[in-house]
Design a protein around this motif. Structure first.
Motif, PDB file in Angstrom:
ATOM      1  N   VAL A 413      -1.574  -7.872  11.866  1.00  0.00           N
ATOM      2  CA  VAL A 413      -2.220  -6.929  12.778  1.00  0.00           C
ATOM      3  C   VAL A 413      -1.221  -6.593  13.878  1.00  0.00           C
ATOM      4  CG1 VAL A 413      -4.177  -6.538  14.322  1.00  0.00           C
ATOM      5  CG2 VAL A 413      -4.472  -7.928  12.263  1.00  0.00           C
ATOM      6  N   SER A 414      -0.851  -5.338  13.981  1.00  0.00           N
ATOM      7  CA  SER A 414       0.161  -4.927  14.948  1.00  0.00           C
ATOM      8  C   SER A 414      -0.360  -5.067  16.381  1.00  0.00           C
ATOM      9  CB  SER A 414       0.572  -3.474  14.695  1.00  0.00           C
ATOM     10  OG  SER A 414      -0.497  -2.596  15.015  1.00  0.00           O
ATOM     11  N   PRO A 415       0.549  -5.191  17.359  1.00  0.00           N
ATOM     12  CA  PRO A 415       0.109  -5.237  18.764  1.00  0.00           C
ATOM     13  C   PRO A 415      -0.712  -4.012  19.154  1.00  0.00           C
ATOM     14  CG  PRO A 415       2.398  -5.916  18.580  1.00  0.00           C
ATOM     15  CD  PRO A 415       1.995  -5.410  17.227  1.00  0.00           C
ATOM     16  N   GLU A 416      -0.339  -2.833  18.641  1.00  0.00           N
ATOM     17  CA  GLU A 416      -1.088  -1.620  18.953  1.00  0.00           C
ATOM     18  C   GLU A 416      -2.520  -1.716  18.421  1.00  0.00           C
ATOM     19  OE1 GLU A 416      -1.033   3.200  18.045  1.00  0.00           O
ATOM     20  OE2 GLU A 416       0.483   1.880  17.164  1.00  0.00           O
ATOM     21  N   ALA A 417      -2.650  -2.188  17.167  1.00  0.00           N
ATOM     22  CA  ALA A 417      -3.985  -2.347  16.586  1.00  0.00           C
ATOM     23  C   ALA A 417      -4.786  -3.384  17.358  1.00  0.00           C
ATOM     24  CB  ALA A 417      -3.877  -2.747  15.120  1.00  0.00           C
ATOM     25  N   ARG A 418      -4.117  -4.469  17.784  1.00  0.00           N
ATOM     26  CA  ARG A 418      -4.807  -5.508  18.551  1.00  0.00           C
ATOM     27  C   ARG A 418      -5.310  -4.965  19.881  1.00  0.00           C
ATOM     28  NH1 ARG A 418      -7.445  -9.190  16.824  1.00  0.00           N
ATOM     29  NH2 ARG A 418      -5.726  -9.828  15.442  1.00  0.00           N
ATOM     30  N   ARG A 419      -4.489  -4.138  20.536  1.00  0.00           N
ATOM     31  CA  ARG A 419      -4.913  -3.539  21.810  1.00  0.00           C
ATOM     32  C   ARG A 419      -6.110  -2.619  21.593  1.00  0.00           C
ATOM     33  NH1 ARG A 419       0.765  -3.336  22.729  1.00  0.00           N
ATOM     34  NH2 ARG A 419       0.858  -1.182  21.943  1.00  0.00           N
ATOM     35  N   TYR A 420      -6.092  -1.869  20.502  1.00  0.00           N
ATOM     36  CA  TYR A 420      -7.213  -0.981  20.215  1.00  0.00           C
ATOM     37  C   TYR A 420      -8.494  -1.778  19.999  1.00  0.00           C
ATOM     38  CZ  TYR A 420     -10.003   2.646  17.935  1.00  0.00           C
ATOM     39  OH  TYR A 420     -11.006   3.528  17.621  1.00  0.00           O
ATOM     40  N   ILE A 421      -8.389  -2.883  19.229  1.00  0.00           N
ATOM     41  CA  ILE A 421      -9.558  -3.735  18.968  1.00  0.00           C
ATOM     42  C   ILE A 421     -10.087  -4.321  20.266  1.00  0.00           C
ATOM     43  CG2 ILE A 421     -10.317  -5.868  17.863  1.00  0.00           C
ATOM     44  CD1 ILE A 421      -8.268  -5.254  15.628  1.00  0.00           C
ATOM     45  N   ASP A 422      -9.179  -4.813  21.122  1.00  0.00           N
ATOM     46  CA  ASP A 422      -9.594  -5.411  22.397  1.00  0.00           C
ATOM     47  C   ASP A 422     -10.257  -4.373  23.296  1.00  0.00           C
ATOM     48  OD1 ASP A 422      -8.597  -7.815  21.542  1.00  0.00           O
ATOM     49  OD2 ASP A 422      -6.677  -7.627  22.607  1.00  0.00           O
ATOM     50  N   ALA A 423      -9.690  -3.151  23.315  1.00  0.00           N
ATOM     51  CA  ALA A 423     -10.272  -2.095  24.137  1.00  0.00           C
ATOM     52  C   ALA A 423     -11.657  -1.711  23.623  1.00  0.00           C
ATOM     53  CB  ALA A 423      -9.352  -0.873  24.152  1.00  0.00           C
ATOM     54  N   ALA A 424     -11.802  -1.646  22.296  1.00  0.00           N
ATOM     55  CA  ALA A 424     -13.106  -1.317  21.717  1.00  0.00           C
ATOM     56  C   ALA A 424     -14.126  -2.402  22.033  1.00  0.00           C
ATOM     57  CB  ALA A 424     -12.972  -1.144  20.205  1.00  0.00           C
ATOM     58  N   ALA A 425     -13.660  -3.657  22.005  1.00  0.00           N
ATOM     59  CA  ALA A 425     -14.567  -4.761  22.341  1.00  0.00           C
ATOM     60  C   ALA A 425     -15.018  -4.672  23.792  1.00  0.00           C
ATOM     61  CB  ALA A 425     -13.875  -6.089  22.074  1.00  0.00           C
ATOM     62  N   ALA A 426     -14.089  -4.279  24.650  1.00  0.00           N
ATOM     63  CA  ALA A 426     -14.437  -4.152  26.059  1.00  0.00           C
ATOM     64  C   ALA A 426     -15.453  -3.040  26.285  1.00  0.00           C
ATOM     65  CB  ALA A 426     -13.175  -3.882  26.879  1.00  0.00           C
ATOM     66  N   ARG A 427     -15.377  -1.998  25.440  1.00  0.00           N
ATOM     67  CA  ARG A 427     -16.340  -0.894  25.541  1.00  0.00           C
ATOM     68  C   ARG A 427     -17.660  -1.221  24.858  1.00  0.00           C
ATOM     69  NH1 ARG A 427     -11.825   2.020  23.709  1.00  0.00           N
ATOM     70  NH2 ARG A 427     -12.864   2.324  21.693  1.00  0.00           N
ATOM     71  N   GLY A 428     -17.652  -2.292  24.051  1.00  0.00           N
ATOM     72  CA  GLY A 428     -18.878  -2.694  23.365  1.00  0.00           C
ATOM     73  C   GLY A 428     -19.108  -1.986  22.055  1.00  0.00           C
ATOM     74  N   ASP A 429     -18.052  -1.329  21.499  1.00  0.00           N
ATOM     75  CA  ASP A 429     -18.230  -0.601  20.238  1.00  0.00           C
ATOM     76  C   ASP A 429     -17.280  -1.105  19.167  1.00  0.00           C
ATOM     77  OD1 ASP A 429     -15.831   0.301  21.178  1.00  0.00           O
ATOM     78  OD2 ASP A 429     -16.295   2.443  21.020  1.00  0.00           O
ATOM     79  N   VAL A 430     -16.903  -2.395  19.243  1.00  0.00           N
ATOM     80  CA  VAL A 430     -15.955  -2.935  18.272  1.00  0.00           C
ATOM     81  C   VAL A 430     -16.503  -2.922  16.854  1.00  0.00           C
ATOM     82  CG1 VAL A 430     -16.673  -5.331  18.545  1.00  0.00           C
ATOM     83  CG2 VAL A 430     -14.365  -4.823  17.796  1.00  0.00           C
TER      84      VAL A 430
END
Length: 438
Positions: A413-430
């Motif tokens: 899992v690339s750092p970019e993909a990880r950041r996207y997942i973390d951001a989505a989790a923070a928004r509550g739509d992971v």
């Protein structure tokens, strides 16, 4: 969606088990459908060879059938986006039923290989449209908190029928009613399961187009295939998924004769052995997902799946020869083999993390790999059986599993993909709603 909210509030027994209550009969129907589809899995090859069809032509039949299965597996997602999953399931059920009648009446009954080849090839479009259409329906109508367990139940019903209970059914029905009548009973089971799923499941989301209004069909189909070169890791994952079950489909061609003629089992014993293999498989399907959450998806796939299968494939071939006629030992080796094949299941959780912005297209790539395995396995038999016989094929598959272990190591899992997942989790739509063919 209102329907999704109702699902999340459900307190039914099905809901507590992780099965979306409005789709409950779909899961039951899927199980019966796949039992019917799996009835012939363990004995079609030896039956045809007993009727004078060469092993090479039998392998060719399975290979071309696998090609249409592969195409249909991929197309089920985009077609569900266009027409709705339920309509796609109806089409799949109709294709299966019509061409099974042609296959049995004008092919098998009169021993016409050209008709068998044509009808069986066309029937290959049927079951993926039905089954993977239902998987899209599950993804579209299930609340995020239930999506993982619902997918697990889907594969439980899928593998439980094909070929686990299907082969077990055949092992008892063939001595009672004969081989030809057992073929016809598979049609009855498929139609019963298909009609049960489609008539009893009234969840509304599956009856409508899933793609956004105005989305061109060409765009829907193209995005599901272009991801293979836009995101190369999905292509690698597709190859790993193809290798995953390719040996299963090859073994359905070569192992019936091996165990009945070399090891000394009866046809019923072989079918029971096949059921044990896939009983182990469906149980470990559930366990491997839980283990992957603790040890990591790549670790489970590479170590227990790829390396494990590279070891158990030769064991399944050589150990029964050391103890000819010993069913418990053969069953133990078969169970180990089935367990390692099941350890590839965490790929379904890993690939959406690799491409979190295009989860649906990434899952579609895995579906393409799953479909491809149905023809790659028999194709290897067709191409290499005259090389070193079954033993050579065994070592080809063992080597492929070693290669798949190396390929799995690049599925990071690339750092970019990880950041996207973390951001989505923070928004509550992971946990977004996903379909296979967007």
């Amino acid at each position: 969606m209102k329907q999704t909210d109702n699902l999340s509030e459900s307190t039914s027994i099905a809901d507590k088990l992780g099965i979306p209550a409005p789709l409950f009969w779909g899961f039951v129907g899927l199980l019966f459908f796949m039992i019917g589809d799996g009835v012939e899995a363990g004995y079609l090859a030896p039956y045809l060879e007993g009727q004078g069809i060469s092993s090479r032509n039998t392998a060719l039949l399975f290979t071309i059938y696998g090609v249409t299965v592969s195409l249909s597996s991929w197309a089920s997602g985009p077609l569900s986006d266009l027409w709705g999953p339920k309509r796609v399931m109806w089409i799949g059920l109709a294709i299966w039923g019509v061409f099974e009648v042609v296959f049995l009446t004008f092919g098998v009954a009169v021993n016409s290989y050209p008709i068998m080849l044509a009808a069986y090839t066309m029937r290959g479009f049927g079951y993926p449209l039905f089954t993977y259409g239902f998987l899209v329906w599950i993804a579209a109508a299930t609340p995020p908190r239930q999506l993982g367990s619902a997918a697990g139940w889907f594969w439980f019903a899928f593998s439980g029928g094909l070929p686990t209970l299907g082969s077990l059914f055949a092992s008892f029905s063939i001595p009672l009613i004969g081989e030809m009548a057992t073929f016809w009973s598979s049609l009855a089971l498929v139609m019963f399961g298909g009609l049960l799923a489609l008539l009893m499941t009234r969840e509304p989301i599956g009856s409508r187009r899933l793609a956004a209004p105005g989305t061109p069909p060409a765009k829907i189909f193209f995005s599901s295939i272009s991801i293979l070169w836009r995101e190369p890791k999905t292509f690698v994952a597709m190859i790993v998924r193809t290798i995953n079950t390719s040996s299963e489909y090859a073994f359905l061609v070569i192992m019936p004769a091996f165990f009945t003629k070399v090891i000394g089992f009866s046809l019923s014993q072989w079918l029971q052995l096949l059921s044990i293999i896939f009983l182990s498989n469906i149980l470990v399907n559930l366990v491997s997902g839980i283990t992957a959450d603790r040890l990591g998806h790549r670790t489970v796939v590479a170590l227990f799946g790829c390396v494990g299968a590279a070891i158990t494939v030769p064991l399944f071939y050589y150990v029964p020869q050391m103890f000819p006629g010993n069913f418990p030992i053969a069953a133990a080796m078969g169970a180990l083999y089935g367990a390692t094949i099941a350890a590839f299941v965490p790929l379904s959780g890993l690939v959406p993390q690799i491409c979190p912005k295009e989860k649906a297209a990434a899952l579609s790539a895995l579906g393409l790999g799953a479909g491809a395995s149905t023809w790659v396995g028999p194709a290897i038999v067709t191409w290499f059986e005259n090389w070193h016989g079954i033993e050579g094929i065994i070592w080809i598959f063992s080597g492929l599993y070693v290669a798949s272990a190396l390929m799995t190591l690049v599925l990071t899992v690339s750092p970019e993909a990880r950041r996207y997942i973390d951001a989505a989790a923070a928004r509550g739509d992971v946990a977004e709603e996903v379909t296979l063919g967007h």
